[in-house]
Design a protein around this motif. Structure first.
Motif, mmCIF file in Angstrom:
data_model
loop_
_atom_site.group_PDB
_atom_site.id
_atom_site.type_symbol
_atom_site.label_atom_id
_atom_site.label_comp_id
_atom_site.label_asym_id
_atom_site.label_seq_id
_atom_site.Cartn_x
_atom_site.Cartn_y
_atom_site.Cartn_z
ATOM 1 N N LYS A 1 -21.301 -62.581 18.311
ATOM 2 C CA LYS A 1 -22.275 -62.469 17.224
ATOM 3 C C LYS A 1 -22.263 -61.058 16.649
ATOM 4 C CE LYS A 1 -26.434 -62.130 18.475
ATOM 5 N NZ LYS A 1 -27.767 -62.279 19.051
ATOM 6 N N ASP A 2 -22.183 -60.070 17.549
ATOM 7 C CA ASP A 2 -22.241 -58.675 17.112
ATOM 8 C C ASP A 2 -21.690 -57.770 18.221
ATOM 9 O OD1 ASP A 2 -24.322 -58.517 19.037
ATOM 10 O OD2 ASP A 2 -25.850 -58.856 17.504
ATOM 11 N N ILE A 3 -21.687 -56.483 17.962
ATOM 12 C CA ILE A 3 -21.123 -55.528 18.911
ATOM 13 C C ILE A 3 -21.937 -55.467 20.207
ATOM 14 C CG2 ILE A 3 -22.298 -53.484 18.011
ATOM 15 C CD1 ILE A 3 -19.531 -52.019 18.446
ATOM 16 N N GLU A 4 -23.241 -55.693 20.125
ATOM 17 C CA GLU A 4 -24.061 -55.669 21.335
ATOM 18 C C GLU A 4 -23.682 -56.810 22.279
ATOM 19 O OE1 GLU A 4 -27.312 -55.764 18.877
ATOM 20 O OE2 GLU A 4 -27.181 -53.625 18.504
ATOM 21 N N GLU A 5 -23.436 -57.991 21.718
ATOM 22 C CA GLU A 5 -23.009 -59.123 22.534
ATOM 23 C C GLU A 5 -21.641 -58.840 23.155
ATOM 24 O OE1 GLU A 5 -23.949 -63.618 21.745
ATOM 25 O OE2 GLU A 5 -22.052 -63.107 20.741
ATOM 26 N N PHE A 6 -20.754 -58.231 22.378
ATOM 27 C CA PHE A 6 -19.439 -57.832 22.879
ATOM 28 C C PHE A 6 -19.574 -56.820 24.020
ATOM 29 C CE2 PHE A 6 -15.999 -54.584 22.349
ATOM 30 C CZ PHE A 6 -15.005 -55.292 22.994
ATOM 31 N N ASN A 7 -20.453 -55.844 23.865
ATOM 32 C CA ASN A 7 -20.649 -54.831 24.892
ATOM 33 C C ASN A 7 -21.126 -55.453 26.206
ATOM 34 O OD1 ASN A 7 -20.645 -52.023 25.681
ATOM 35 N ND2 ASN A 7 -22.864 -52.192 25.747
ATOM 36 N N LYS A 8 -22.023 -56.423 26.139
ATOM 37 C CA LYS A 8 -22.487 -57.120 27.348
ATOM 38 C C LYS A 8 -21.321 -57.827 28.034
ATOM 39 C CE LYS A 8 -27.182 -57.862 25.735
ATOM 40 N NZ LYS A 8 -28.154 -58.845 25.245
ATOM 41 N N TYR A 9 -20.439 -58.422 27.241
ATOM 42 C CA TYR A 9 -19.269 -59.099 27.804
ATOM 43 C C TYR A 9 -18.365 -58.100 28.534
ATOM 44 C CZ TYR A 9 -14.924 -61.703 28.134
ATOM 45 O OH TYR A 9 -13.779 -62.306 28.603
ATOM 46 N N ILE A 10 -18.115 -56.959 27.905
ATOM 47 C CA ILE A 10 -17.253 -55.933 28.499
ATOM 48 C C ILE A 10 -17.833 -55.421 29.817
ATOM 49 C CG2 ILE A 10 -16.440 -53.542 28.207
ATOM 50 C CD1 ILE A 10 -14.766 -55.548 26.716
ATOM 51 N N ILE A 11 -19.128 -55.203 29.854
ATOM 52 C CA ILE A 11 -19.777 -54.724 31.079
ATOM 53 C C ILE A 11 -19.592 -55.729 32.208
ATOM 54 C CG2 ILE A 11 -22.028 -54.232 32.122
ATOM 55 C CD1 ILE A 11 -22.748 -52.902 29.380
ATOM 56 N N SER A 12 -19.733 -57.005 31.917
ATOM 57 C CA SER A 12 -19.537 -58.016 32.965
ATOM 58 C C SER A 12 -18.062 -58.164 33.332
ATOM 59 C CB SER A 12 -20.126 -59.362 32.541
ATOM 60 O OG SER A 12 -19.397 -59.926 31.478
ATOM 61 N N LEU A 13 -17.164 -57.997 32.355
ATOM 62 C CA LEU A 13 -15.725 -58.100 32.612
ATOM 63 C C LEU A 13 -15.258 -57.039 33.609
ATOM 64 C CD1 LEU A 13 -13.097 -59.604 31.491
ATOM 65 C CD2 LEU A 13 -12.796 -57.524 30.144
ATOM 66 N N ARG A 14 -15.854 -55.865 33.549
ATOM 67 C CA ARG A 14 -15.469 -54.758 34.435
ATOM 68 C C ARG A 14 -15.679 -55.077 35.911
ATOM 69 N NH1 ARG A 14 -18.216 -50.041 30.831
ATOM 70 N NH2 ARG A 14 -16.573 -49.888 29.282
ATOM 71 N N LYS A 15 -16.503 -56.067 36.213
ATOM 72 C CA LYS A 15 -16.772 -56.448 37.599
ATOM 73 C C LYS A 15 -15.675 -57.332 38.183
ATOM 74 C CE LYS A 15 -21.672 -56.136 36.688
ATOM 75 N NZ LYS A 15 -22.915 -56.862 36.468
ATOM 76 N N ASN A 16 -14.786 -57.844 37.338
ATOM 77 C CA ASN A 16 -13.723 -58.735 37.799
ATOM 78 C C ASN A 16 -12.588 -57.900 38.385
ATOM 79 O OD1 ASN A 16 -11.521 -60.518 38.022
ATOM 80 N ND2 ASN A 16 -12.383 -61.837 36.441
ATOM 81 N N THR A 17 -12.431 -57.957 39.688
ATOM 82 C CA THR A 17 -11.444 -57.113 40.372
ATOM 83 C C THR A 17 -10.000 -57.574 40.161
ATOM 84 O OG1 THR A 17 -11.730 -58.398 42.400
ATOM 85 C CG2 THR A 17 -13.085 -56.415 42.159
ATOM 86 N N ALA A 18 -9.798 -58.776 39.621
ATOM 87 C CA ALA A 18 -8.445 -59.270 39.343
ATOM 88 C C ALA A 18 -7.864 -58.636 38.080
ATOM 89 C CB ALA A 18 -8.440 -60.789 39.220
ATOM 90 N N ILE A 19 -8.718 -58.071 37.245
ATOM 91 C CA ILE A 19 -8.261 -57.449 35.999
ATOM 92 C C ILE A 19 -7.984 -55.979 36.260
ATOM 93 C CG2 ILE A 19 -8.865 -56.879 33.625
ATOM 94 C CD1 ILE A 19 -10.605 -59.441 33.651
ATOM 95 N N ARG A 20 -6.716 -55.602 36.058
ATOM 96 C CA ARG A 20 -6.305 -54.222 36.350
ATOM 97 C C ARG A 20 -6.351 -53.325 35.122
ATOM 98 N NH1 ARG A 20 -1.094 -53.488 38.891
ATOM 99 N NH2 ARG A 20 -2.077 -51.605 39.628
ATOM 100 N N LYS A 21 -6.069 -53.906 33.942
ATOM 101 C CA LYS A 21 -5.938 -53.078 32.739
ATOM 102 C C LYS A 21 -6.245 -53.943 31.523
ATOM 103 C CE LYS A 21 -2.270 -50.518 30.380
ATOM 104 N NZ LYS A 21 -0.862 -50.128 30.481
#
Length: 79
Positions: free
Chosen positions: A45-65
């Motif tokens: 919807k907007d950059i704030e919604e995107f930012n929330k997604y990024i913050i949660s994505l950082r918790k996924n230890t399978a993602i290296r880069k």
């Protein structure tokens, strides 16, 4: 209502859980060759919604880069 479009390249250390791909923001996923393993097309919807997604994505230890690109203008899209 989802006009904030993001392309994200991912390098992973292992296969991602199937539930990862069930996120409502992930619209398309492709396996790719080269430095990254996957490319995702995401819509928000907007950059704030995107930012929330990024913050949660950082918790996924399978993602290296990641490398993230925000679309600035749509030129052509076929459904």
């Amino acid at each position: 209502g989802e006009n904030f479009i993001v392309f994200m390249f991912l390098t992973t250390s292992k296969d991602l859980e199937e539930s990862f791909f069930n996120n409502k923001h992930i619209k398309e996923v492709f396996g790719v060759t080269g430095e990254y393993d996957l490319v995702l097309k995401l819509k928000f919807k907007d950059i704030e919604e995107f930012n929330k997604y990024i913050i949660s994505l950082r918790k996924n230890t399978a993602i290296r880069k990641t490398q993230t690109m925000i679309a600035t203008i749509g030129i052509k899209e076929e459904i």
